[in-house]
Design an enzyme around this catalytic site. Structure first.
Site, PDB file in Angstrom:
ATOM      1  N   HIS A 186      -5.707 -17.032 -12.670  1.00  0.00           N
ATOM      2  CA  HIS A 186      -6.658 -18.735 -12.674  1.00  0.00           C
ATOM      3  C   HIS A 186      -5.756 -19.902 -13.172  1.00  0.00           C
ATOM      4  CE1 HIS A 186     -11.105 -17.028 -12.773  1.00  0.00           C
ATOM      5  NE2 HIS A 186     -10.641 -16.593 -10.922  1.00  0.00           N
ATOM      6  N   ARG A 293      -8.284 -10.920   4.932  1.00  0.00           N
ATOM      7  CA  ARG A 293      -8.089  -9.860   4.206  1.00  0.00           C
ATOM      8  C   ARG A 293     -10.087 -10.033   3.885  1.00  0.00           C
ATOM      9  NH1 ARG A 293      -3.120 -11.120   1.076  1.00  0.00           N
ATOM     10  NH2 ARG A 293      -1.802  -9.032   1.629  1.00  0.00           N
ATOM     11  N   ARG A 329      -9.246  -7.722   8.971  1.00  0.00           N
ATOM     12  CA  ARG A 329      -8.872  -6.896   9.501  1.00  0.00           C
ATOM     13  C   ARG A 329     -10.808  -6.362   8.492  1.00  0.00           C
ATOM     14  NH1 ARG A 329      -4.517  -5.410   4.568  1.00  0.00           N
ATOM     15  NH2 ARG A 329      -5.806  -6.257   2.978  1.00  0.00           N
ATOM     16  N   GLU A 428       1.307   0.031   8.839  1.00  0.00           N
ATOM     17  CA  GLU A 428       1.466   0.549   7.235  1.00  0.00           C
ATOM     18  C   GLU A 428       1.255   1.938   6.679  1.00  0.00           C
ATOM     19  OE1 GLU A 428      -1.549  -1.753   5.388  1.00  0.00           O
ATOM     20  OE2 GLU A 428      -2.766  -1.047   6.143  1.00  0.00           O
ATOM     21  N   ASN A 451       3.919  -4.111   2.789  1.00  0.00           N
ATOM     22  CA  ASN A 451       3.908  -3.597   1.427  1.00  0.00           C
ATOM     23  C   ASN A 451       3.193  -2.494   1.280  1.00  0.00           C
ATOM     24  OD1 ASN A 451       3.521  -6.489   0.867  1.00  0.00           O
ATOM     25  ND2 ASN A 451       1.234  -6.665   0.624  1.00  0.00           N
ATOM     26  N   ASP A 452       2.153  -1.380   2.073  1.00  0.00           N
ATOM     27  CA  ASP A 452       2.078  -0.087   2.207  1.00  0.00           C
ATOM     28  C   ASP A 452       3.191   0.434   2.826  1.00  0.00           C
ATOM     29  OD1 ASP A 452      -0.120  -0.090   0.850  1.00  0.00           O
ATOM     30  OD2 ASP A 452      -1.120  -1.339   2.767  1.00  0.00           O
ATOM     31  N   ARG A 462       3.096   1.011  -5.165  1.00  0.00           N
ATOM     32  CA  ARG A 462       3.267   0.126  -5.359  1.00  0.00           C
ATOM     33  C   ARG A 462       3.139  -0.971  -6.674  1.00  0.00           C
ATOM     34  NH1 ARG A 462      -0.545  -2.870  -0.371  1.00  0.00           N
ATOM     35  NH2 ARG A 462      -1.056  -4.023  -1.593  1.00  0.00           N
ATOM     36  N   CYS A 499       2.443  -9.167   8.292  1.00  0.00           N
ATOM     37  CA  CYS A 499       1.529  -9.577   7.400  1.00  0.00           C
ATOM     38  C   CYS A 499       1.837  -8.532   6.379  1.00  0.00           C
ATOM     39  CB  CYS A 499      -0.215  -9.444   8.145  1.00  0.00           C
ATOM     40  SG  CYS A 499      -0.727  -7.970   8.018  1.00  0.00           S
TER      41      CYS A 499
HETATM   42  C1  PEP Z   1       0.402  -4.841   3.600  1.00  0.00           C
HETATM   43  O1  PEP Z   1       0.124  -3.611   3.191  1.00  0.00           O
HETATM   44  O2  PEP Z   1       1.406  -4.942   3.555  1.00  0.00           O
HETATM   45  C2  PEP Z   1      -0.752  -5.735   3.868  1.00  0.00           C
HETATM   46  C3  PEP Z   1      -0.546  -6.236   4.102  1.00  0.00           C
HETATM   47  O3  PEP Z   1      -2.230  -5.384   2.788  1.00  0.00           O
HETATM   48  P1  PEP Z   1      -2.298  -5.160   2.260  1.00  0.00           P
HETATM   49  O4  PEP Z   1      -1.471  -5.827   0.763  1.00  0.00           O
HETATM   50  O5  PEP Z   1      -3.680  -5.486   1.816  1.00  0.00           O
HETATM   51  O6  PEP Z   1      -2.548  -3.757   1.153  1.00  0.00           O
HETATM   52 MG    MG Z   2      -1.639  -2.463   3.183  1.00  0.00          MG
END
Ligand code: PEP
Ligand code: MG
Length: 569
Positions: A186, A293, A329, A428, A451-452, A462, A499
């Protein structure tokens, strides 16, 4: 120099004000007058509620609804009859009010912190904050009034509770340093909303500083200097001026199209987690929502949200965006995101397990509730459905079949929805990337989740710090994957976005332009920065750089070349 988590960007320079932790020890005793003790507790709870309501209103006006929601969350928790009811029961057994409040709060803190989930840990932090406030009220301890600190103050605390942070007068606080708290705590959220530079999780910093020490905070790099020597101060004064000037220049991009230097128009969308964030996306000049999300809706609830609850949330975001695209999503749980009431079985490899679209398709009744809510919201704007963690063609086919079934039901029930609602997928996983050409035939659009994608391409968890050195979207394998996905989408004639966090990375942007990415979806606060960087690159120049980059063998060589070629903001 001390290092911590870069939680809120910018350079802050000022005089330290230490915020001491209060001694909250109390005399544990048996009470004689149970009724009077309960009254004492109820008076404290009542005052807590009054003060928190007042603070929440003030924060809503001064900072924003999302930040006020943190305090409203405290009100909700303390208003839960189970909480004060349990405390009363303990007083019935002649415990004092302080002991009752401590025991009950500790029970909730332990419960929430035992769940390995950042959101739940945040709940534990909330209860800790409530406990401290109630104990202070019971013990008659007055807090330091942060609203009265002098201009140019750097607050140094073990942790800044939302109640403390909400008193901050932006003009007076040059920076924030804390010993605990992460990027999503926060204190971090509030610091970013107030645009105050902050570095969090600097171990032991409170013992290293005295009131009135000079502190420099680099909230972009996560660095702190106390009583700097030599030319450090003058260097940072220059850096601060530079930062402020650049931020001013970014405002020039407000309300403008997102175009490359040679005039290619791109789309710049935002990632959001709650319907309220859509307001932020609008304020920050996002051109749409590239990733909503939806799991946050499920995580912030104690039960599976009903169709109407979901519909209202999606509709709120869609209406806020006033006709701009909103890509919702579908539920992406599992892996690092647990939802206690779903009672997901513990798995040895949760990131490779029964999660996201896999879970949803096997729980089709619950999935249809979500899809129906999304489709109903599509009557109020431009909504698209996006599937997470797709690995095989069958998944998108199965989801589209559910969408078609629901469309028939909605028709029959005479409920309005967008009959042309698009269904696309996140790319992803390594599998999705390798069959991108096949998935493109079934999908209305792609969005690359780096990210994934990085995690699954590199075989790197990750969240695991031991292998974090391998976790980079600039690894040659990840870059090849991104290039191939974009190529497959372009060849199939479907739009392709990104994204994952990489979409906002200034070093990645020229490569994405070169590969032919259409849509960039970023954190709202990064919209103007991304638009500015895109404006500096022509497609031709970006392609020339990408050609060189794709010849290189190692991540380091790639990042070094990208850094050397980076454009000044
Ligand atoms: C990703 O995996 O890049 C993504 C945008 O989704 P999240 O970070 O919510 O897994
Ligand atoms: Mg993801």
């Amino acid at each position: 120099m001390y290092e911590g988590i870069a939680a809120s960007r910018g350079i802050g320079i000022g005089a330290v004000c230490r915020i001491e932790e209060h001694d909250l020890t109390f005399d544990m005793h048996q009470v004689e007058d149970v009724a009077a003790e309960k009254q004492r507790l109820h008076d404290a709870v009542k005052r807590f509620k009054e003060e928190t309501t007042e603070m929440a209103e003030d924060v809503r006006k001064r900072i924003g609804p999302k930040e006020a929601a943190i305090l409203e969350g405290h009100l909700e928790m303390i208003s839960d009859p189970a909480m004060v009811g349990e405390m009363d029961k303990m007083i019935d057994s002649r415990q004092c009010a302080e002991a009752a409040a401590t025991a009950v709060c500790d029970m909730f803190i332990n419960m929430f912190s035992s769940m390995s989930d950042e959101l739940m840990n945040q709940r534990a932090a909330d209860v800790r904050d409530i406990k401290t406030s109630i104990l202070k009220l019971l013990l008659g301890i007055e807090d330091i009034d942060i609203s009265k600190v002098a201009p140019g103050t750097v607050l140094v605390a073990r942790d800044l509770t939302p109640s403390m942070t909400s008193q901050i007068v932006k003009e007076n606080v040059a920076g924030i340093i804390t010993e605990i708290g992460g990027k999503t705590s926060h204190s971090a959220i509030l610091a970013r909303a107030l645009e105050i530079p902050a570095v969090l999780s600097v171990p032991g910093i409170l013992d290293q500083v005295h009131d009135k020490d000079t502190a420099i905070i680099d909230g972009t790099e996560g660095q702190v200097f106390i009583n700097p020597e030599g030319d450090v101060l003058s260097t940072y004064i220059r850096k601060r001026e530079d930062y402020i000037r650049k931020q001013g220049e970014l405002r020039k991009f407000y309300g403008k199209d997102t175009v490359t230097a040679d005039g290619k128009k791109l789309e710049l969308f935002c990632n959001i987690g709650t319907p309220k964030d859509a307001k932020k996306a609008m304020e920050c000049d996002g051109e749409g929502i590239g990733l909503f999300r939806s799991e946050f809706l499920f995580m912030n609830s104690s039960h599976l949200p009903s169709e109407d609850e979901q519909f209202e949330a999606y509709k709120e975001a869609v209406e806020t965006m006033q006709g701009r695209a909103v890509i919702i999503r579908t539920l992406d749980i599992g892996g690092d995101k647990d939802i206690p009431y779903l009672h997901l079985k513990k798995e040895d490899n949760p990131f490779l397990g029964f999660r996201a679209v896999r879970y949803c398709l096997k729980n089709a009744d619950a999935y249809k509730v979500q899809l129906r809510a999304i489709m109903r919201a599509s009557a109020f704007g431009k909504v698209k459905i996006m599937l997470p963690l797709v690995t095989v063609v069958d998944e998108i086919r199965a989801a589209k079949a559910l969408v078609a079934d629901i469309a028939k039901d909605l028709e029959a029930e005479d409920i309005d929805f967008d009959r042309n609602i698009e269904v696309g997928c996140m790319i992803e996983t390594a599998s999705a990337s390798l069959i991108a050409d096949k998935l493109a035939k079934e999908s209305a659009f792609f969005s690359i989740g780096t990210n994934d994608l990085t995690q699954y391409t590199m075989s790197v968890d990750r969240g695991n710090p031991h292998v974090a050195y391998l976790y980079s979207a600039f690894q040659p394998s990840v870059l090849r994957s991104i290039r191939n996905i974009i190529k497959a989408a372009n060849e199939a004639g479907i739009p392709v976005g990104m994204c994952g966090e990489a979409a906002a990375d200034p070093l990645m942007i020229p490569l994405l332009i070169a590969f032919g990415l259409d849509e960039y979806s970023v954190n709202p606060v990064l919209v103007l920065t991304a638009r500015c960087i895109i404006s500096k690159w022509s497609v031709e120049e970006a392609k020339a750089l990408a050609d060189k980059v794709m010849e290189l063998d190692t991540e380091k060589e790639i990042v070094d070349l990208l850094k050397a070629s980076a454009k000044e903001l």
